[in-house]
Design an enzyme around this catalytic site. Structure first.
Site, PDB file in Angstrom:
ATOM      1  N   ASN A   1     -10.838 -32.403 -44.326  1.00  0.00           N
ATOM      2  CA  ASN A   1      -9.656 -31.715 -43.869  1.00  0.00           C
ATOM      3  C   ASN A   1      -9.649 -30.226 -43.753  1.00  0.00           C
ATOM      4  O   ASN A   1      -9.016 -29.640 -43.082  1.00  0.00           O
ATOM      5  CB  ASN A   1      -8.655 -32.014 -44.536  1.00  0.00           C
ATOM      6  CG  ASN A   1      -8.210 -33.898 -44.197  1.00  0.00           C
ATOM      7  OD1 ASN A   1      -8.582 -34.182 -43.202  1.00  0.00           O
ATOM      8  ND2 ASN A   1      -7.744 -34.446 -45.451  1.00  0.00           N
TER       9      ASN A   1
ATOM     10  N   HIS B   1     -11.536 -39.913 -52.642  1.00  0.00           N
ATOM     11  CA  HIS B   1     -10.886 -39.676 -51.301  1.00  0.00           C
ATOM     12  C   HIS B   1     -11.626 -40.642 -50.290  1.00  0.00           C
ATOM     13  O   HIS B   1     -12.579 -40.285 -50.111  1.00  0.00           O
ATOM     14  CB  HIS B   1     -10.722 -38.201 -50.983  1.00  0.00           C
ATOM     15  CG  HIS B   1     -10.099 -38.268 -49.663  1.00  0.00           C
ATOM     16  ND1 HIS B   1     -10.181 -37.276 -48.654  1.00  0.00           N
ATOM     17  CD2 HIS B   1      -9.120 -39.075 -49.253  1.00  0.00           C
ATOM     18  CE1 HIS B   1      -9.653 -37.483 -47.910  1.00  0.00           C
ATOM     19  NE2 HIS B   1      -8.686 -38.657 -47.783  1.00  0.00           N
TER      20      HIS B   1
END
Length: 634
Positions: free
Chosen positions: A194, A144
């Site tokens: 996140n 990511h």
């Protein structure tokens, strides 16, 4: 583990902004890079865009001309998925749709060699779910990147339950060889960034929705006092409220709609109205050309002649200090309101919001609603005299920066306790991924986990017990970190708690007559059990409520006396949620609301076979004397 050799081609699927950025990173690192996109012409357009970005990097001094030219020769667009055969690593960066990704990975498995590593750049989907239908899910992991990929250093390397350890090691080494800073994460909702970042936006929107503080003031405090690069509303406008809300909803749903992650109703309204932020010309704020509202700032106040004395040295970045002039006392917020601190006087307590350091540009303060004007002005004048801009806030629990930092620290601790990542990787991810001034786990350790738990306790009591609940692991951290004499080993104190409770219980004939037994005791906690006898039920076959109150009160009393200080009750409130009947085995669990020391406030939950039947809140005060000799103090 060594990185993938530069001679090994890398494939990138998805020619959007993120895919193009990843392709640029891999090409600059020395790999042949093949870019594929299902949309006609998209891959070729992405390669042309990368050429332009490379030229811009040369202009800005980030790359040498020959480095950019070499990278450009290694980039090419391909027209079919089959053209990725021979790639040793393929990174997927397509739309965040699970079924789309599953179909793509099935296709990649069919065309790529058995030794090829398949990576997903997903920011919110489960790596295990993406790889679920593959014959060899062990070679799938998350890689990511953060946007813009060529500039931001962080990469989360995400392992699913079936990801081979060697694959994760290879991706960590490769990301480092590409000039990135990799962190390891387990495939859980939101991974690290996140997940842990949700409170930064959530607490800001909560304050705005309540009408407590305006957006410009929240942003200014978190920038100028908290040290964050951008305030939460500025950042959400930049990211796009649609994107930010989608992440919040994804994490919330993945955690079974846990109230800690509940999305903002106000942000949902912004998205529904098409006010997505800068990309639509307005969100929380107007467009780029619209004037930005000024934060709330107190007018200059002349400092009076009264001398101020401080205990612990005035430092709004750490708990434990106090400053006063006889009429006014300044304290760092611990989550409770200024009115709660002030009580009946005699002086007015004015709370100071948390700051990054003692030299913070701006400080938020709060006083009780009906505090004398001259007391508030004295506090303002004192702080202005030290060079701070002062924002006077409503007397709300946790103010602005403190509640934000406490919830971020709790989220970081929860990620560590859940095995998502190490504390070091959590802090690295938050500093590099979202430019936090300090890692939230590090911040929690520096401020003290007892302070973090105390702020959450105050917010839970005032606003939402589910959203601000303190996990058992965080509660234990608080007890260990806040043990007397700062001794991290509380085993000795637990032994003292047991001896004190035994002494108290030996004299409690009433509780013993009801058949109650103490099951477990530690510092600030207690469990007391009682079986409902035939003589305890009324004519409807239901246990008398007073006896359930007595059980909860007994657990409360044991917990309060575990500090080996005699206490008496000041009050108690109980809510009955379900009845108990003859033969039921009831367990009352008491936990003291812990801050930097004893509070005398306990939450007690009464259970029947694991189900909650009553909730009790008790308050006590200390009276002179101890229950047993304290060997630690003799």
């Amino acid at each position: 583990m060594e990185a993938i050799a530069r001679s090994v081609p890398v494939g990138v699927v998805g020619a959007g902004t993120m895919g193009a950025g990843i392709a640029q990173v891999a090409a600059v690192a020395g790999h042949e890079v093949r870019v594929y996109d299902a949309a006609d012409g998209a891959a070729a357009a992405a390669v042309e865009t990368i050429f332009a970005h490379l030229a811009r990097a040369v202009d800005k001094g980030r790359l040498l001309q020959e480095e950019a030219e070499d990278a450009a020769t290694r980039l090419r667009a391909v027209g079919t998925l089959e053209d990725l055969a021979g790639c040793g690593l393929v990174v997927e960066a397509v739309v965040e749709d699970l079924e789309v990704k599953r179909a793509l990975f099935a296709g990649l498995e069919a065309v790529c060699g058995p030794d090829a590593v398949l990576a997903t750049n997903t920011s919110s989907l489960s790596v295990d779910a993406v790889a679920e239908s593959l014959a060899a899910p062990a070679r799938v992991a998350g890689l990511h990147f953060f946007n813009p990929a060529p500039l931001l250093p962080l990469v989360e390397v995400v392992s699913g339950a079936r990801t081979d350890d060697g694959v994760a090691d290879l991706l960590v080494a490769t990301a480092a060889a590409w000039g990135k800073t990799p962190v390891r994460a387990a495939s859980t909702p939101g991974f690290i960034v996140n997940r842990v970042a949700r409170p930064y936006y959530g607490e800001a929107f909560r304050l705005l929705e309540a009408g407590s503080v305006d957006a410009a003031t929240v942003d200014a405090l978190l920038r100028e006092s908290g040290g964050f690069r951008m305030g939460p509303f500025e950042l959400a406008d930049l990211i796009g409220h649609d994107v930010n809300l989608a992440v919040s909803r994804s994490v919330w749903e993945a955690f079974g709609r846990d109230p800690r992650f509940t999305p903002s109703v106000l942000q949902e309204r912004l998205v529904a109205d098409g006010r997505l932020g800068r990309k639509t010309g307005g969100g929380i704020y107007g467009g780029d050309d619209a004037p930005r509202p000024a934060p709330s700032t107190a007018e200059p106040v002349a400092s009076g002649p009264t001398a101020w004395a401080s205990s612990g040295g005035f430092d709004p970045s750490t708990p434990g200090w106090r400053a006063g002039n006889g009429d006014v006392e300044l304290r760092l917020t611990d989550g409770r309101t200024a009115a709660q601190h002030t009580g009946g006087g005699p002086s007015t307590v004015v709370l100071v919001d948390l700051a990054l350091d003692r030299a913070a540009v701006r400080l938020g303060i709060a006083a009780p609603e009906h505090a004398p004007k001259e007391h508030v002005e004295a506090a303002i004048g004192f702080l202005q005299g030290l060079g701070h801009a002062v924002t006077v806030l409503p007397d709300t629990p946790g103010l602005v920066v403190a509640r934000t930092v406490a919830t971020l620290a709790a989220a970081a601790a929860d990620a560590v306790d859940s095995g998502v990542a190490t504390a070091e990787d959590v802090d690295t991810a938050m500093r590099l991924g979202v430019n936090y001034p300090r890692g939230p786990y590090e911040w929690g350790s520096a401020l003290g986990w007892q302070w973090v738990a105390g702020v959450l306790d105050a917010l839970a009591a005032a606003e939402d017990p589910g959203r601000y609940r303190v996990s058992p692991q965080l509660r234990r951290r608080a007890l260990e970190a806040g043990g007397r004499r700062d001794d991290p080993d509380v085993a000795g104190y637990d032994d003292l708690a047991r001896r004190a409770s035994e002494a108290m219980w030996a004299a409690d004939a009433a509780s013993q007559a009801l058949g109650m037994t103490v099951e477990q005791v530690s510092l600030g906690t207690a469990m007391v059990r009682m079986r409902v006898r035939p003589d305890m039920v009324n004519g409807h076959g239901v246990c008398h409520g007073g006896l359930i109150f007595a059980l909860a009160d007994s657990a409360f009393a044991v917990a309060c006396n575990t500090h080996n200080r005699r206490t008496v009750a000041q009050g108690g409130d109980i809510t009955f949620l379900a009845p108990a009947h003859e033969g039921d085995d009831l367990l009352a669990v008491a936990n003291e609301r812990y801050r930097s020391g004893r509070t005398g406030v306990c939450d007690v939950t009464v259970y029947r076979d694991g189900a909650t039947i009553a909730e009790f809140r008790g308050r006590s005060r200390e009276i002179p004397g101890t229950l047993v000799p304290d060997e630690e103090e003799t």
